[in-house]
Design an enzyme around this catalytic site. Structure first.
Site, mmCIF file in Angstrom:
data_model
loop_
_atom_site.group_PDB
_atom_site.id
_atom_site.type_symbol
_atom_site.label_atom_id
_atom_site.label_comp_id
_atom_site.label_asym_id
_atom_site.label_seq_id
_atom_site.Cartn_x
_atom_site.Cartn_y
_atom_site.Cartn_z
ATOM 1 N N THR A 1 102.339 30.974 -39.048
ATOM 2 C CA THR A 1 100.915 30.712 -38.808
ATOM 3 C C THR A 1 100.328 29.604 -39.697
ATOM 4 O O THR A 1 99.864 28.580 -39.201
ATOM 5 C CB THR A 1 100.117 32.017 -38.999
ATOM 6 O OG1 THR A 1 100.451 32.568 -40.280
ATOM 7 C CG2 THR A 1 100.464 33.029 -37.913
ATOM 8 N N ASP B 1 111.059 26.634 -46.255
ATOM 9 C CA ASP B 1 110.070 27.669 -46.575
ATOM 10 C C ASP B 1 110.870 28.806 -47.214
ATOM 11 O O ASP B 1 111.514 29.596 -46.535
ATOM 12 C CB ASP B 1 109.337 28.134 -45.319
ATOM 13 C CG ASP B 1 108.283 29.190 -45.643
ATOM 14 O OD1 ASP B 1 108.399 29.830 -46.712
ATOM 15 O OD2 ASP B 1 107.367 29.395 -44.835
ATOM 16 N N LYS C 1 105.784 37.005 -52.297
ATOM 17 C CA LYS C 1 106.751 37.849 -51.589
ATOM 18 C C LYS C 1 107.968 38.074 -52.494
ATOM 19 O O LYS C 1 107.916 38.848 -53.429
ATOM 20 C CB LYS C 1 107.158 37.186 -50.264
ATOM 21 C CG LYS C 1 106.087 37.280 -49.169
ATOM 22 C CD LYS C 1 105.019 36.268 -49.288
ATOM 23 C CE LYS C 1 104.183 36.118 -48.051
ATOM 24 N NZ LYS C 1 103.026 35.248 -48.240
HETATM 25 N N1 PM9 Z 1 102.825 35.355 -45.227
HETATM 26 C C1 PM9 Z 1 102.572 37.582 -44.529
HETATM 27 O O1 PM9 Z 1 101.928 38.625 -44.520
HETATM 28 C C2 PM9 Z 1 100.650 36.409 -45.716
HETATM 29 C C3 PM9 Z 1 99.558 36.594 -44.737
HETATM 30 S S1 PM9 Z 1 99.808 36.147 -43.053
HETATM 31 C C4 PM9 Z 1 99.409 34.477 -43.057
HETATM 32 O O2 PM9 Z 1 103.712 37.503 -44.008
HETATM 33 C C5 PM9 Z 1 105.752 32.349 -44.886
HETATM 34 C C6 PM9 Z 1 107.083 32.568 -44.286
HETATM 35 C C7 PM9 Z 1 104.890 33.398 -45.089
HETATM 36 C C8 PM9 Z 1 103.583 33.146 -45.656
HETATM 37 C C9 PM9 Z 1 102.644 34.176 -45.794
HETATM 38 C C10 PM9 Z 1 103.272 31.812 -46.025
HETATM 39 C C11 PM9 Z 1 101.950 31.488 -46.625
HETATM 40 C C12 PM9 Z 1 104.178 30.820 -45.801
HETATM 41 N N2 PM9 Z 1 105.389 31.103 -45.246
HETATM 42 O O3 PM9 Z 1 100.095 33.622 -47.908
HETATM 43 O O4 PM9 Z 1 99.614 31.296 -48.514
HETATM 44 O O5 PM9 Z 1 105.264 34.625 -44.751
HETATM 45 O O6 PM9 Z 1 100.967 32.677 -50.027
HETATM 46 O O7 PM9 Z 1 101.919 31.941 -47.916
HETATM 47 C C13 PM9 Z 1 102.038 36.406 -45.159
HETATM 48 P P1 PM9 Z 1 100.551 32.400 -48.634
#
Ligand code: PM9
Length: 459
Positions: free
Chosen positions: A128, A218, A261
């Site tokens: 997203t 990523d 994460k």
């Molecule tokens: N992922 C998740 O819940 C946070 C909220 S949904 C937008 O999975 C990837 C593979 C992710 C991700 C966030 C981001 C963005 C980038 N790549 O939330 O800005 O799973 O730290 O990271 C969410 P940030």
């Protein structure tokens, strides 16, 4: 003597606990209605077991907490920055690093530097925030993940792999100059936490090298991907996860990281890059959007917790228990015949809402509906990963992803096996009454990343 199996168990014990609140069905009904049937809009005080995300929700270790006390909160040149820089170099092997407040901060800076209007960014399924930053910088994302990734039933072990033919076709169609980089996620989130194999990554490196195209990684869940390589890819069964992580990174030119994460912190991220020119520009841009290049929007203590968390994240004992817990939940759900994405991924169990609620068309949001029903049943909060998350194209049309999923995301080191049982039982109860569940309509839609704030009404 019988060959008795050796189970995994958590490689930690509890020193402090956080008390949880139980809610009644009437309270949940009211809370869900007030939240517009969007689990993102629930108050966490109304949630029992929170599986919305594994992002920033992990439990830090005693080492990380003691590291927080060693925060050097100088505006410039904090010693915690230098510690983090050294860890990123040692563990991941990238030459240069800029901290950012979280993953999307790094995505913003990288997209602004590398993408020009009209560029094409191929990737192994969209994410997203990543795709939005690519689009805002004038680029267009093209999905080059293998077809198997779009089929929840297909048990291919590396559904995060790139289809090299799809990439070659794009290079032929647009020319390598129009492709600033290939965007490669490890543990592909939207596909269900599915890994990419080392073999595929190596082949991708060879192809992109030939065309002088960068690979940007990523690396948000790279350790979980490395664990699957260790478990499933020939030649890696005796390699420690730490070594596998470094090898993965070695085939790429740079990375964006949401440290919330894998890296076991509540906030933080970074941009890593091997190319000096890109680093120099990023070091300059970061002061516009995040903060000075030695803190990037983070407190010194946050950088210290991140540096220590990265070290813990690549320990074999840690990752075996982490993924083991996810697999435990997935297998429990399968015992109840609940349709889930297979193989079970690294950070959560993804329920196939199209199969769960086949009578609800995608325009009436089966995954959004299912997430709300699970909350109503038990107070377990999950997340929609389907048509709402996919959003709209630049021309305003909806994306209709093949995968319409509800993610039961497991925070790291937070819940116990008994919690997993309660979660699976809740999903099973909703499954039993699935025929009576009706879909929803969207009554409010924000312009960007609508899944965060959209509101719905029951039909
Ligand atoms: N992922 C998740 O819940 C946070 C909220 S949904 C937008 O999975 C990837 C593979 C992710 C991700 C966030 C981001 C963005 C980038 N790549 O939330 O800005 O799973 O730290 O990271 C969410 P940030």
């Amino acid at each position: 003597m019988k060959n008795i199996k050796r189970s995994w168990a958590e490689p930690y014990k509890m020193k402090m606990v956080e008390l949880m609140k139980m809610t009644t069905p009437a309270q949940r009904k009211k809370a869900m209605k007030n939240a517009g049937y969007n689990t993102f809009l629930l108050k966490s005080a109304d949630v029992y077991i929170d599986l919305l995300t594994d992002s920033g929700t992990s439990a830090m270790s005693d080492h990380q907490w003691s590291g927080m006390m060693m925060g050097d909160e100088a505006y410039a040149g904090s010693r915690n920055f230098y510690h983090l820089e050294e860890v990123v170099k040692n563990v991941y092997g990238y030459k240069y690093m800029i901290p950012t407040h979280q993953g999307r901060g790094a995505e913003n800076i990288l997209s602004k530097i590398l993408i020009k209007a009209g560029d094409i960014i191929p990737g192994n399924m969209y994410f997203t925030t990543t795709r939005l930053h690519q689009e805002l910088a004038g680029g267009k994302f093209e999905d080059i993940i293998i077809d198997e990734a779009h089929d929840p039933e297909n048990e291919f072990p590396f559904k995060g792999n790139v289809d090299l033919n799809k990439l070659e076709k794009l290079i032929k169609k647009y020319g390598a100059k129009k492709i600033p980089y290939v965007s490669i996620a490890t543990s592909v989130n939207m596909a269900g936490g599915q890994p990419i194999s080392m073999k595929n990554l190596r082949e991708l490196r060879t192809l992109t090298k030939k065309h002088r195209i960068r690979i940007i990684h990523d690396m948000t869940r790279v350790a979980e991907n490395a664990y699957f390589i260790q478990q499933k890819e020939k030649g890696y069964e005796h390699k420690p996860v730490k070594e596998i992580v470094k090898e993965i990174c070695s085939y790429t030119d740079g990375a964006t990281m949401s440290a919330k994460k894998d890296a076991l912190v509540n906030i933080g991220g970074f941009l890593a890059i091997n190319d000096w020119d890109v680093y120099e520009e990023a070091r300059n841009l970061v002061v516009v959007y995040e903060g000075l290049h030695t803190y990037g929007g983070l407190a010194g203590r946050d950088m210290e917790a991140m540096a220590i968390g990265i070290g813990e994240s690549v320990s074999d004992d840690h990752i075996r228990a982490r993924v083991g817990q996810v697999i435990y939940l997935g297998e429990k759900m399968m015992e109840y015949d609940i349709p889930i994405v297979k193989p079970i991924g690294g950070h959560g169990v993804f329920v196939d809402a199209k199969k769960f609620l086949p009578h609800i068309p995608q325009d009436n949001f089966p995954a959004q509906t299912l997430a709300s029903e699970v909350y109503l049943d038990s107070g377990v909060r999950t997340m929609e990963r389907g048509v709402v998350s996919a959003g709209r194209k630049a021309n305003g049309e909806n994306y209709y992803p093949k995968l319409e999923l509800v993610r039961f995301t497991i925070p790291r080191r937070v819940y116990t096996q008994a919690h997993m049982d309660v979660i699976a039982e809740s999903a099973a109860r909703v499954y039993e009454r699935r025929d009576k569940i009706k879909g929803m309509k969207m009554v409010y839609e924000p312009k960007y990343l609508r899944f965060f704030q959209a509101r719905f009404e029951k039909l």
